[in-house]
Every structure is written in structure tokens, then in C-alpha cells.
Scaffold this motif. Structure first.
Motif, PDB file in Angstrom:
ATOM      1  N   LYS A  77       0.837  -1.201   0.000  1.00  0.00           N
ATOM      2  CA  LYS A  77       0.000   0.000   0.000  1.00  0.00           C
ATOM      3  C   LYS A  77       0.877   1.259   0.000  1.00  0.00           C
ATOM      4  N   LYS A  78       1.936   1.255   0.782  1.00  0.00           N
ATOM      5  CA  LYS A  78       2.844   2.404   0.857  1.00  0.00           C
ATOM      6  C   LYS A  78       3.546   2.619  -0.486  1.00  0.00           C
ATOM      7  N   VAL A  79       3.962   1.536  -1.139  1.00  0.00           N
ATOM      8  CA  VAL A  79       4.604   1.638  -2.456  1.00  0.00           C
ATOM      9  C   VAL A  79       3.662   2.299  -3.446  1.00  0.00           C
ATOM     10  N   ILE A  80       2.410   1.880  -3.453  1.00  0.00           N
ATOM     11  CA  ILE A  80       1.435   2.437  -4.390  1.00  0.00           C
ATOM     12  C   ILE A  80       1.167   3.904  -4.064  1.00  0.00           C
ATOM     13  N   GLU A  81       1.089   4.237  -2.780  1.00  0.00           N
ATOM     14  CA  GLU A  81       0.902   5.641  -2.385  1.00  0.00           C
ATOM     15  C   GLU A  81       2.066   6.500  -2.866  1.00  0.00           C
ATOM     16  N   LEU A  82       3.295   6.013  -2.684  1.00  0.00           N
ATOM     17  CA  LEU A  82       4.478   6.775  -3.070  1.00  0.00           C
ATOM     18  C   LEU A  82       4.640   6.874  -4.586  1.00  0.00           C
ATOM     19  N   ALA A  83       4.324   5.788  -5.289  1.00  0.00           N
ATOM     20  CA  ALA A  83       4.500   5.768  -6.749  1.00  0.00           C
ATOM     21  C   ALA A  83       3.420   6.581  -7.453  1.00  0.00           C
ATOM     22  N   GLY A  84       2.262   6.682  -6.858  1.00  0.00           N
ATOM     23  CA  GLY A  84       1.159   7.395  -7.502  1.00  0.00           C
ATOM     24  C   GLY A  84       0.527   6.557  -8.597  1.00  0.00           C
ATOM     25  N   ASP A  85      -0.415   7.142  -9.297  1.00  0.00           N
ATOM     26  CA  ASP A  85      -1.144   6.437 -10.343  1.00  0.00           C
ATOM     27  C   ASP A  85      -0.327   6.478 -11.629  1.00  0.00           C
ATOM     28  N   PHE A  86       0.242   5.351 -11.987  1.00  0.00           N
ATOM     29  CA  PHE A  86       1.128   5.269 -13.152  1.00  0.00           C
ATOM     30  C   PHE A  86       0.511   4.500 -14.314  1.00  0.00           C
ATOM     31  N   ARG A  87      -0.650   3.895 -14.092  1.00  0.00           N
ATOM     32  CA  ARG A  87      -1.260   3.074 -15.150  1.00  0.00           C
ATOM     33  C   ARG A  87      -1.544   3.918 -16.372  1.00  0.00           C
ATOM     34  N   GLY A  88      -1.166   3.390 -17.529  1.00  0.00           N
ATOM     35  CA  GLY A  88      -1.407   4.086 -18.783  1.00  0.00           C
ATOM     36  C   GLY A  88      -0.336   5.101 -19.133  1.00  0.00           C
ATOM     37  N   ASP A  89       0.628   5.315 -18.236  1.00  0.00           N
ATOM     38  CA  ASP A  89       1.706   6.260 -18.492  1.00  0.00           C
ATOM     39  C   ASP A  89       2.914   5.488 -19.013  1.00  0.00           C
ATOM     40  N   PRO A  90       3.223   5.600 -20.313  1.00  0.00           N
ATOM     41  CA  PRO A  90       4.327   4.824 -20.885  1.00  0.00           C
ATOM     42  C   PRO A  90       5.705   5.249 -20.388  1.00  0.00           C
ATOM     43  N   ASN A  91       5.782   6.361 -19.680  1.00  0.00           N
ATOM     44  CA  ASN A  91       7.068   6.852 -19.185  1.00  0.00           C
ATOM     45  C   ASN A  91       7.347   6.494 -17.729  1.00  0.00           C
ATOM     46  N   ARG A  92       6.455   5.699 -17.113  1.00  0.00           N
ATOM     47  CA  ARG A  92       6.626   5.291 -15.723  1.00  0.00           C
ATOM     48  C   ARG A  92       6.256   3.824 -15.561  1.00  0.00           C
ATOM     49  N   CYS A  93       6.986   3.137 -14.695  1.00  0.00           N
ATOM     50  CA  CYS A  93       6.612   1.762 -14.382  1.00  0.00           C
ATOM     51  C   CYS A  93       7.170   1.372 -13.012  1.00  0.00           C
ATOM     52  N   ILE A  94       6.623   0.303 -12.459  1.00  0.00           N
ATOM     53  CA  ILE A  94       7.111  -0.276 -11.207  1.00  0.00           C
ATOM     54  C   ILE A  94       7.590  -1.682 -11.525  1.00  0.00           C
ATOM     55  N   VAL A  95       8.769  -2.028 -11.035  1.00  0.00           N
ATOM     56  CA  VAL A  95       9.316  -3.368 -11.170  1.00  0.00           C
ATOM     57  C   VAL A  95       9.377  -3.978  -9.774  1.00  0.00           C
ATOM     58  N   PHE A  96       8.683  -5.101  -9.583  1.00  0.00           N
ATOM     59  CA  PHE A  96       8.723  -5.818  -8.315  1.00  0.00           C
ATOM     60  C   PHE A  96       9.771  -6.917  -8.451  1.00  0.00           C
ATOM     61  N   ASP A  97      10.771  -6.878  -7.572  1.00  0.00           N
ATOM     62  CA  ASP A  97      11.949  -7.724  -7.693  1.00  0.00           C
ATOM     63  C   ASP A  97      11.915  -8.903  -6.719  1.00  0.00           C
ATOM     64  N   GLY A  98      10.874  -9.686  -6.800  1.00  0.00           N
ATOM     65  CA  GLY A  98      10.817 -10.930  -6.051  1.00  0.00           C
ATOM     66  C   GLY A  98      10.474 -10.793  -4.578  1.00  0.00           C
ATOM     67  N   ASP A  99      10.374 -11.960  -3.925  1.00  0.00           N
ATOM     68  CA  ASP A  99      10.035 -12.084  -2.503  1.00  0.00           C
ATOM     69  C   ASP A  99       8.798 -11.286  -2.108  1.00  0.00           C
ATOM     70  N   PHE A 100       7.742 -11.363  -2.943  1.00  0.00           N
ATOM     71  CA  PHE A 100       6.525 -10.627  -2.580  1.00  0.00           C
ATOM     72  C   PHE A 100       5.720 -11.396  -1.540  1.00  0.00           C
ATOM     73  N   VAL A 101       5.754 -12.723  -1.592  1.00  0.00           N
ATOM     74  CA  VAL A 101       4.813 -13.498  -0.775  1.00  0.00           C
ATOM     75  C   VAL A 101       5.452 -14.651  -0.020  1.00  0.00           C
ATOM     76  N   ASP A 102       6.741 -14.617   0.204  1.00  0.00           N
ATOM     77  CA  ASP A 102       7.391 -15.770   0.814  1.00  0.00           C
ATOM     78  C   ASP A 102       7.090 -15.935   2.299  1.00  0.00           C
ATOM     79  N   ARG A 103       6.644 -14.893   2.937  1.00  0.00           N
ATOM     80  CA  ARG A 103       6.232 -14.956   4.347  1.00  0.00           C
ATOM     81  C   ARG A 103       5.353 -13.736   4.613  1.00  0.00           C
ATOM     82  N   GLY A 104       4.782 -13.687   5.766  1.00  0.00           N
ATOM     83  CA  GLY A 104       3.935 -12.544   6.094  1.00  0.00           C
ATOM     84  C   GLY A 104       2.482 -12.949   6.167  1.00  0.00           C
ATOM     85  N   ASP A 105       1.731 -12.174   6.908  1.00  0.00           N
ATOM     86  CA  ASP A 105       0.336 -12.508   7.170  1.00  0.00           C
ATOM     87  C   ASP A 105      -0.576 -12.327   5.969  1.00  0.00           C
ATOM     88  N   ASP A 106      -0.183 -11.496   5.027  1.00  0.00           N
ATOM     89  CA  ASP A 106      -1.068 -11.154   3.902  1.00  0.00           C
ATOM     90  C   ASP A 106      -0.513 -11.599   2.549  1.00  0.00           C
TER      91      ASP A 106
END
Length: 114
Positions: A77-106
Motif C-alpha cells: 500500500k505504501k509503495v502504491i501511495e508513493l509511486a502514484g497512479d502510473f497506469r497508462g503512463d508509458p514513461n513510468r513503471c514499477i518493477v517488483f523484484d521478487g520475494d513478494f509473498v514468501d512470508r507474512g500474514d497477507d
């Protein structure tokens, strides 16, 4: 807390504000219903099948790289808040570099939101 009301949300074209609403509801004890989970999985499968395995982003002006969410919906949620709305903008993107779900409650919720 019950099932999150997903009526009116177009999952394949979900807006950032809608995603933030869903994450907030999950953090407050809400749950995604089976129908919503299936719709999310179907939309993601369709999107991933349409994309190339390797996407060239060398000409993108702003790339946000995110590592190791470890199943933390609050961090996503914090990443999305900081990155802002980037969908549809060809000059911006987010790259998630692994370990998204290996542990944690959610972990499942983080996977579904990504």
C-alpha cells in the motif's frame, strides 16, 4: 468484518483508488470472496498471456524498483501511495523484484493485489 463488496469494480481495469480501497478493507479484517479471487486470477492470466516474457523498459523515464514485500500488504500500500497512479503512463513503471509473498500474514492478498 465480512466479504468486501466488489460490485462496480472492473477488475481487469481496476483504478488505483479502488485497489487502495480493497487493501484498506483487507487491513481492517475484510475478506475477498471466492468470485473476486477467481475474477482477479482470470484477469491476470489474460494480461500475462498477452505480454512478452521480457519487456524492454530502457526508454522509460521513471522506473520504481521494489524489493522484498514479504507478504506485507501495508508495504505494498505504501509503495502504491508513493509511486502514484502510473497506469497508462508509458514513461513510468514499477518493477517488483521478487520475494513478494514468501512470508507474512497477507501473502495471498499481496499476490492478488499485484
Amino acid at each position: 468484518h465480512g466479504t468486501i463488496d466488489m460490485r462496480g469494480i472492473d477488475i481487469p481495469n481496476i483504478k488505483t483508488g479502488e485497489a487502495m480501497y480493497i487493501m484498506e478493507q483487507i487491513q481492517n479484517g475484510g475478506k475477498l470472496g471466492l468470485k473476486a479471487v477467481v475474477q482477479i486470477c482470470q484477469a491476470v492470466t489474460k494480461q500475462l498471456m498477452a505480454e512478452e516474457t521480457l519487456i524492454d523498459k530502457r526508454n522509460v523515464e521513471q522506473v520504481t524498483v521494489v524489493g522484498d514485500l514479504h507478504g506485507s500488504l501495508q508495504s505494498l500500500k505504501k509503495v502504491i501511495e508513493l509511486a502514484g497512479d502510473f497506469r497508462g503512463d508509458p514513461n513510468r513503471c514499477i518493477v517488483f523484484d521478487g520475494d513478494f509473498v514468501d512470508r507474512g500474514d497477507d501473502s495471498l492478498e499481496v499476490f492478488l493485489m499485484l
